[in-house]
Each structure stands twice: as C-alpha cells, then as structure tokens.
Write a protein that holds these residues in place. Structure first.
Motif, PDB file in Angstrom:
ATOM      1  N   ILE A  79      -0.581  -2.352  -1.963  1.00 16.31           N
ATOM      2  CA  ILE A  79      -1.813  -2.707  -1.297  1.00 16.31           C
ATOM      3  C   ILE A  79      -2.175  -2.212   0.119  1.00 16.31           C
ATOM      4  N   PHE A  80      -3.238  -1.640   0.055  1.00 18.76           N
ATOM      5  CA  PHE A  80      -3.704  -1.149   1.481  1.00 18.76           C
ATOM      6  C   PHE A  80      -5.233  -1.811   1.751  1.00 18.76           C
ATOM      7  N   TYR A  81      -5.253  -2.345   2.791  1.00 18.35           N
ATOM      8  CA  TYR A  81      -6.639  -2.935   3.223  1.00 18.35           C
ATOM      9  C   TYR A  81      -7.038  -2.917   4.646  1.00 18.35           C
ATOM     10  N   ALA A  82      -8.167  -2.763   4.907  1.00 19.20           N
ATOM     11  CA  ALA A  82      -8.724  -2.675   6.373  1.00 19.20           C
ATOM     12  C   ALA A  82      -9.992  -3.565   6.685  1.00 19.20           C
ATOM     13  N   ASN A  83     -10.108  -3.919   7.867  1.00 18.15           N
ATOM     14  CA  ASN A  83     -11.402  -4.719   8.054  1.00 18.15           C
ATOM     15  C   ASN A  83     -12.485  -3.747   8.810  1.00 18.15           C
ATOM     16  N   ALA A  84     -13.233  -4.536   9.267  1.00 19.02           N
ATOM     17  CA  ALA A  84     -14.613  -3.332   9.613  1.00 19.02           C
ATOM     18  C   ALA A  84     -14.278  -2.750  11.017  1.00 19.02           C
ATOM     19  N   ILE A  85     -13.507  -3.378  11.747  1.00 20.50           N
ATOM     20  CA  ILE A  85     -12.964  -2.718  12.914  1.00 20.50           C
ATOM     21  C   ILE A  85     -11.802  -1.807  13.207  1.00 20.50           C
ATOM     22  N   GLY A  86     -11.215  -1.553  11.935  1.00 20.27           N
ATOM     23  CA  GLY A  86     -10.075  -0.607  11.807  1.00 20.27           C
ATOM     24  C   GLY A  86      -8.779  -1.507  11.653  1.00 20.27           C
ATOM     25  N   GLY A  87      -8.626  -2.754  11.750  1.00 16.10           N
ATOM     26  CA  GLY A  87      -7.496  -3.277  11.560  1.00 16.10           C
ATOM     27  C   GLY A  87      -6.839  -3.133  10.063  1.00 16.10           C
ATOM     28  N   MET A  88      -5.663  -2.893  10.071  1.00 13.95           N
ATOM     29  CA  MET A  88      -5.118  -2.448   8.936  1.00 13.95           C
ATOM     30  C   MET A  88      -3.804  -3.261   8.350  1.00 13.95           C
ATOM     31  N   SER A  89      -3.534  -3.346   6.989  1.00 19.73           N
ATOM     32  CA  SER A  89      -2.384  -4.026   6.570  1.00 19.73           C
ATOM     33  C   SER A  89      -2.033  -3.248   5.334  1.00 19.73           C
ATOM     34  N   ASP A  90      -0.578  -3.103   5.160  1.00 24.73           N
ATOM     35  CA  ASP A  90      -0.179  -2.568   3.839  1.00 24.73           C
ATOM     36  C   ASP A  90       0.992  -3.573   3.297  1.00 24.73           C
ATOM     37  N   SER A  91       1.172  -3.444   2.002  1.00 29.77           N
ATOM     38  CA  SER A  91       2.274  -4.235   1.548  1.00 29.77           C
ATOM     39  C   SER A  91       2.663  -3.633   0.135  1.00 29.77           C
ATOM     40  N   GLN A  92       3.742  -4.296  -0.408  1.00 31.76           N
ATOM     41  CA  GLN A  92       4.198  -3.827  -1.636  1.00 31.76           C
ATOM     42  C   GLN A  92       4.663  -5.033  -2.363  1.00 31.76           C
ATOM     43  N   VAL A  93       4.073  -4.916  -3.769  1.00 32.53           N
ATOM     44  CA  VAL A  93       4.318  -6.142  -4.789  1.00 32.53           C
ATOM     45  C   VAL A  93       5.105  -5.576  -5.987  1.00 32.53           C
ATOM     46  N   THR A  94       6.017  -6.713  -6.032  1.00 40.95           N
ATOM     47  CA  THR A  94       6.860  -6.619  -7.234  1.00 40.95           C
ATOM     48  C   THR A  94       6.805  -7.633  -8.121  1.00 40.95           C
ATOM     49  N   ASP A  95       6.852  -7.305  -9.538  1.00 39.98           N
ATOM     50  CA  ASP A  95       6.655  -8.353 -10.515  1.00 39.98           C
ATOM     51  C   ASP A  95       5.423  -9.217 -10.284  1.00 39.98           C
ATOM     52  N   GLU A  96       4.452  -8.623  -9.808  1.00 42.39           N
ATOM     53  CA  GLU A  96       3.246  -9.533  -9.613  1.00 42.39           C
ATOM     54  C   GLU A  96       3.211 -10.751  -8.709  1.00 42.39           C
ATOM     55  N   GLY A  97       4.608 -10.631  -7.697  1.00 45.71           N
ATOM     56  CA  GLY A  97       4.843 -11.823  -6.994  1.00 45.71           C
ATOM     57  C   GLY A  97       4.414 -11.700  -5.697  1.00 45.71           C
ATOM     58  N   PRO A  98       4.590 -12.638  -4.700  1.00 42.42           N
ATOM     59  CA  PRO A  98       4.171 -12.424  -3.339  1.00 42.42           C
ATOM     60  C   PRO A  98       4.466 -11.109  -2.780  1.00 42.42           C
ATOM     61  N   PRO A  99       3.664 -10.468  -2.076  1.00 41.27           N
ATOM     62  CA  PRO A  99       3.679  -9.311  -1.347  1.00 41.27           C
ATOM     63  C   PRO A  99       4.871  -9.059  -0.127  1.00 41.27           C
ATOM     64  N   ASN A 100       5.480  -7.834  -0.006  1.00 41.97           N
ATOM     65  CA  ASN A 100       6.246  -7.747   0.707  1.00 41.97           C
ATOM     66  C   ASN A 100       5.668  -7.334   2.095  1.00 41.97           C
ATOM     67  N   VAL A 101       5.144  -7.985   2.960  1.00 43.39           N
ATOM     68  CA  VAL A 101       4.153  -7.321   4.122  1.00 43.39           C
ATOM     69  C   VAL A 101       5.063  -6.831   5.142  1.00 43.39           C
ATOM     70  N   ASP A 102       6.567  -6.815   5.071  1.00 38.82           N
ATOM     71  CA  ASP A 102       7.189  -6.142   6.005  1.00 38.82           C
ATOM     72  C   ASP A 102       7.356  -4.490   5.557  1.00 38.82           C
ATOM     73  N   TRP A 103       6.866  -4.343   4.388  1.00 35.70           N
ATOM     74  CA  TRP A 103       6.909  -2.915   4.061  1.00 35.70           C
ATOM     75  C   TRP A 103       5.839  -2.127   4.958  1.00 35.70           C
ATOM     76  N   ASN A 104       6.101  -1.202   5.657  1.00 38.96           N
ATOM     77  CA  ASN A 104       5.141  -0.397   6.394  1.00 38.96           C
ATOM     78  C   ASN A 104       5.307   1.188   6.053  1.00 38.96           C
ATOM     79  N   THR A 105       4.197   1.816   5.672  1.00 36.38           N
ATOM     80  CA  THR A 105       4.438   3.311   5.368  1.00 36.38           C
ATOM     81  C   THR A 105       3.247   4.035   6.235  1.00 36.38           C
ATOM     82  N   VAL A 106       3.306   5.292   6.173  1.00 39.14           N
ATOM     83  CA  VAL A 106       2.405   6.132   6.904  1.00 39.14           C
ATOM     84  C   VAL A 106       1.247   6.294   6.273  1.00 39.14           C
ATOM     85  N   TRP A 107       0.031   5.942   6.630  1.00 37.22           N
ATOM     86  CA  TRP A 107      -1.172   6.242   6.258  1.00 37.22           C
ATOM     87  C   TRP A 107      -2.404   6.025   7.234  1.00 37.22           C
ATOM     88  N   ASP A 108      -3.524   6.492   7.223  1.00 37.89           N
ATOM     89  CA  ASP A 108      -4.558   6.222   8.224  1.00 37.89           C
ATOM     90  C   ASP A 108      -5.817   5.675   7.675  1.00 37.89           C
TER      91      ASP A 108
END
Length: 211
Positions: A79-108
């Motif tokens: 999952i990658f998402y952003a708000n209207a002022i450029g705040g960003m978040s990324d996470s990894q989901v396994t088996d449709e469970g709660p996301p691992n928000v500690d997963w951070n990768t390189v993107w812009d």
C-alpha cells in the motif's frame, strides 16, 4: 485515457463516488508511476495537516492510495498513499491481515493544487517491490480515495461496508492490472549500518597514584 470509475464503500455502499477522481498508471524501465487528479466540490474543506511519515493521523487526512498485489495471489501486497500536501505512508500486507507499517521502501511522491482540487504523482521503483519475474505481468490492483470532510471512502472496485476501514487490505476484492512489463528482479538487499558502544566505571579501583 484516465480511469474515472470509483464506488463508495462508506457512507453509501456501492453508490457512485460523489467526488470525481481521474487516475493513470504508467511505467518505464525503472519505475511504475501512478498519477491522479482529485476533483473537489469544496476545496476549502479539505483536511490536510500531517507530514510525518506513516503516522496514524495521516489516515485522517484527505488521501489517495494505490495498492499492488505483485504476485497476484489475492492475499498479499503493498500500500502506498499520500495526502494533499505530500505526506506519505507505505506498508506491507500479509494474508490480508493488519499492515506492517514499519516496512519502508524507496519511492517518491509529489502533490499540487489546481483550480478544481489537488493532484498526486507517485514514482515507485521496481527495485522497491518483489514480483514473480521480468516481462508482462498481471498484478492485483486497487485505488482508494478518502474525502475527509465527508468521511467518504471510494474504491476502484466495490468494497462492502461490512469490511470497515480494513477493506483496504482485502486484496481478494481487487481488480487485475494487465499490460505492465517489469525488469528482471533485483536482490532487494537493505543495509542498515549501526554502532554499539559501552562505558563502565569501577568505583573500587585504586587510582594511578595510590600508595
């Protein structure tokens, strides 16, 4: 052409979205790109006040999210998402469970305003993702837009209201993205340097000048 199809999950299940969203997906040898034009009937009511990465408060802002099921197993993805002022978040989901928000990768991500709303552009390196192999791909795919002042959640594919906010993790409900071609897989190796130090004091030891 842009995709403009969005369906409400909340508050009016399966009804057309009340705010128009136009979205595009593109790719080159190194990145997959997602861009959206988010139209607003009342831009002055937009909720956008958080810039800290991955913070829970960001999810209360007006956001645009994209989801990739890169192995097309309908269970796992990113999952990658952003708000209207450029705040960003990324996470990894396994088996449709709660996301691992500690997963951070390189993107812009870049956002901007226009007369009728706001735009978002995401550039996600293929190196930041895991997938089956090079060449033509079929990935699970979805998009979600959250309109904060209406408390409205809109998806590309119909998402039952009974799923609640966890509906974003339901990769089994996603559309199929075709036409994407990926480069050979990389090793996805991350190096995090660190150092360890310690200090001990022996209060009983004799000083250097003791008799």
């Amino acid at each position: 052409p842009a995709t403009t199809h969005s369906v409400q999950q909340d508050p009016f299940e399966f009804q057309p979205a009340t705010e128009r969203t136009e979205a595009w997906i593109l790719f080159d040898d190194d990145h997959v790109y997602v861009s959206a034009r988010n139209w607003e009937s009342a831009p002055e009511r937009r909720v956008a006040n958080e810039m800290r990465r991955d913070t829970a408060q960001l999810r209360q802002n007006d956001t645009f999210a994209v989801l990739f099921d890169t192995f097309h197993d309908r269970r796992n993805g990113y999952i990658f998402y952003a708000n209207a002022i450029g705040g960003m978040s990324d996470s990894q989901v396994t088996d449709e469970g709660p996301p691992n928000v500690d997963w951070n990768t390189v993107w812009d991500v870049r956002t901007s305003n226009f007369e009728g709303g706001w735009t978002v552009e995401m550039a996600i390196p293929f190196k930041s993702l895991r997938y089956a192999g090079s060449g033509p791909q079929s990935w699970g795919f979805n998009m979600r837009r959250f309109v904060g002042w209406k408390n409205e959640r809109d998806y590309l594919t119909p998402m039952p209201l009974s799923y609640g906010q966890s509906g974003i993790y339901k990769f089994s409900q996603h559309a199929t993205l075709i036409g994407l071609e990926t480069p050979p897989k990389s090793l996805n190796v991350e190096i995090k340097p660190y150092a360890i130090s310690s200090l001990a004091t022996d209060m009983a030891a004799a000083g250097p000048y003791s008799n």
